[in-house]
Write an enzyme that holds these catalytic residues in place. Structure first.
Site, PDB file in Angstrom:
ATOM      1  CE1 TYR A 175      14.308  13.524 -20.098  1.00  0.00           C
ATOM      2  CE2 TYR A 175      14.481  11.173 -20.515  1.00  0.00           C
ATOM      3  CZ  TYR A 175      14.873  12.473 -20.786  1.00  0.00           C
ATOM      4  OH  TYR A 175      15.821  12.718 -21.749  1.00  0.00           O
ATOM      5  CG  PHE A 222      10.931  12.330 -28.445  1.00  0.00           C
ATOM      6  CD1 PHE A 222       9.828  12.760 -29.145  1.00  0.00           C
ATOM      7  CD2 PHE A 222      10.735  11.644 -27.251  1.00  0.00           C
ATOM      8  CE1 PHE A 222       8.533  12.513 -28.662  1.00  0.00           C
ATOM      9  CE2 PHE A 222       9.443  11.387 -26.758  1.00  0.00           C
ATOM     10  CZ  PHE A 222       8.347  11.816 -27.479  1.00  0.00           C
ATOM     11  CD  GLU A 223      14.840  15.670 -22.955  1.00  0.00           C
ATOM     12  OE1 GLU A 223      14.621  16.896 -22.946  1.00  0.00           O
ATOM     13  OE2 GLU A 223      15.755  15.152 -22.308  1.00  0.00           O
ATOM     14  CB  VAL A 224       6.892  14.284 -23.718  1.00  0.00           C
ATOM     15  CG1 VAL A 224       5.692  15.045 -23.167  1.00  0.00           C
ATOM     16  CG2 VAL A 224       6.814  14.212 -25.240  1.00  0.00           C
ATOM     17  CG  HIS A 270      18.257  15.864 -20.051  1.00  0.00           C
ATOM     18  ND1 HIS A 270      17.443  16.380 -21.033  1.00  0.00           N
ATOM     19  CD2 HIS A 270      18.879  16.921 -19.499  1.00  0.00           C
ATOM     20  CE1 HIS A 270      17.575  17.699 -21.068  1.00  0.00           C
ATOM     21  NE2 HIS A 270      18.446  18.049 -20.149  1.00  0.00           N
TER      22      HIS A 270
END
Ligand SMILES: Nc1nc2c(ncn2[C@@H]2O[C@H](COP(=O)(O)OP(=O)(O)OP(=O)(O)O)[C@@H](O)[C@H]2O)c(=O)[nH]1
Ligand SMILES: [Mg+2]
Length: 476
Positions: free
Chosen positions: A306, A363-365, A400
């Site tokens: 994450y 925003f998440e990768v 999350h």
């Protein structure tokens, strides 16, 4: 009579002229104009990216948008870096990666992609390029090379966007930013998800902007509706009350479906099952700096699950009982709680209360495999049963974040300092002038939110023993 002769002479002259013209037209030679994407080979590159130049993913002048390195060919072939187990499994199934199940796919250029010669050439190139090291600093070889196709392997990864048809121009803006700063050199796919069918306009515009292949998924009703155990009267009263108290999106049903979907379902959509890593993109975001390396590869090769760029405190009125539900889950599932977790990011009293810190999830990768894992699914299902998506207004960001903080090891969460980002109203702009110059950033450092009082990023640094960048005090 004389008039008649003149007429005959004129007829003969016209006939002769026509015949001569016909002869020249049918015997003259002229160059074939190659229409990009028609499958024929163009030649003579006159300028970088021009017709015949090496095909750059997303380069519209080059015609083909097919990634030079097939999506499925993502095995990390450098022996010094162990491939993540799941990467290898999915990589073997190249067909699965290229042909997502269900919903609609718009292939960038079928003619080029189905050409066997092109494909095997690409695979060879990919095998060689897979040894290309990640250039993470300006001193690393390849750092400044931002032209053409990026060398190196591709991960089994996709961008993902949840959007309505009416979001088209806002998402177009985001895509353009992502492509210009990063994806034009990588050609990663993009999955669009919607609770309504996407219209042709949405598909046409997004497909024209994305360098990889675009896919369009319709969300099944059971992922965008009230579960049967929700008391509708109670949920309605909550919305009315929140409206009165002027809580943002407090009276919205669709916003609640959206938060529940992003918390528990986006990674399980049929189209998403083909991928192992995702990068979430929302409408109207900005990227301020060049992205010199592949963030998907950073995540995959360093075993991260994450990542974030901005963190802040949640609006407590939207989640009054989220921590109580979380504590119940922790008591019921101690086996899911990581020994080396980030509880100190989430709580100032060892887990008794939530300090409201969360990573900003627009925003998440991250790893889809992690979201699809039993610990995460058990957590989501426990929360969903408690009903806080509808009896309160739980957001996917704290969910999350709490999951990442408790279920993952500390070093599985990554801060992408190099990705300078804006989503209204906050900005992440890297600290330190030299860094911003190296990354060719156009953000105003004064706007950087990282070290301000309402950000939680300092906590993340402290918890992980990271040194804050020089000059951070000036931005507090
Ligand atoms: N298909 C669909 N997408 C939605 C819906 N509501 C929100 N979204 C998408 O879900 C994401 C989050 O919604 P936003 O409205 O941006 O929510 P937010 O970021 O909390 O709030 P903003 O400050 O308004 O951006 C965006 O990508 C939206 O396009 C909806 O009803 N249907
Ligand atoms: Mg948004």
């Amino acid at each position: 009579m004389a008039t008649g002769n003149v007429r005959y002479v004129r007829y003969i002259a016209v006939a002769l002229f026509t015949l001569t013209l016909f002869y020249f037209v049918s015997h003259s030679k002229y160059d074939t104009v190659t229409i990009p994407g028609d499958g024929s080979k163009s030649s003579n590159p006159s300028f970088p990216g021009g017709p015949g130049a090496p095909q750059v993913p997303g380069d519209s002048t080059g015609g083909s948008k097919a990634p030079a390195f097939p999506q499925g060919d993502n095995v990390l072939k450098d022996d010094s870096i162990p491939p993540p187990a799941a990467t290898e499994d999915l990589a073997k199934d190249e067909t699965a990666a290229q042909k997502p199940a269900g919903d609609e796919t718009i292939k960038s250029d079928d003619t080029t992609k189905s050409d066997d010669t092109t494909k095997s050439e690409d695979t060879t190139k990919s095998a060689k390029a897979s040894n290309a090291p990640l250039a993470m600093t300006p001193n690393d070889p390849g750092w400044g090379d931002l032209q053409g196709i990026a060398p190196g392997p591709r991960m089994n990864a996709t961008f993902v966007t949840l959007a309505r048809n009416s979001d088209i121009w806002e998402i177009a803006e985001s895509i353009r930013q992502v492509e210009d700063r990063f994806n034009r050199r990588y050609g990663y796919d993009w999955v669009f998800l919607n609770d309504q069918p996407f219209d042709d306009n949405f598909k046409k515009i997004t497909t024209s902007l994305v360098s990889g292949t675009t896919h369009y998924g319709l969300i099944p009703e059971e992922h965008w509706s009230f579960p049967e155990w929700i008391d509708q009267e109670k949920a309605k009263k909550v919305r009315e009350d929140m409206k009165e108290r002027k809580i943002i999106y407090g009276d919205s049903i669709s916003y609640r479906h959206m938060c529940r979907f992003e918390s528990g379902f986006f990674f399980r959509q049929e189209l998403m099952l083909n991928y192992e890593f995702y990068w979430r993109v929302e409408p109207s975001i900005k990227l301020f700096c060049d992205i010199h390396y592949d963030p998907f590869r950073v995540i995959a090769e360093s075993g991260k699950k994450y990542s974030f760029v901005l963190s802040l405190y949640e609006y407590i009125d939207t989640i009054p009982t989220l921590w109580a539900s979380t504590k119940k889950f922790m008591a019921n599932h101690p086996e899911h709680i990581s020994d080396d977790n980030s509880m100190a990011f989430l709580s100032d009293d060892g887990g008794e209360t939530y300090n409201k810190c969360h990573f900003w999830s627009n925003f998440e990768v991250g790893s889809l495999e992690w979201l699809r894992s039993k610990p995460y699914i058990d957590y989501f299902e426990a929360l969903d049963r408690d009903g806080g998506f509808f009896y309160e207004r739980w957001g996917d960001a704290p969910i999350h974040s709490i999951a990442a903080g408790l279920l993952l090891k500390k070093d599985e969460i990554h801060f992408f300092d190099d990705i300078a980002y804006y989503h209204v109203p906050f900005t992440h702009c890297p600290t330190g002038e030299q860094k911003r110059l190296d990354l060719r950033c156009h953000c105003d450092p004064k706007e950087n939110f990282d070290w301000k009082g309402y950000s939680c990023t300092s906590r993340f640094f402290e918890l992980n023993g990271m040194t804050k960048p020089e000059g951070y005090e000036e931005q507090t």
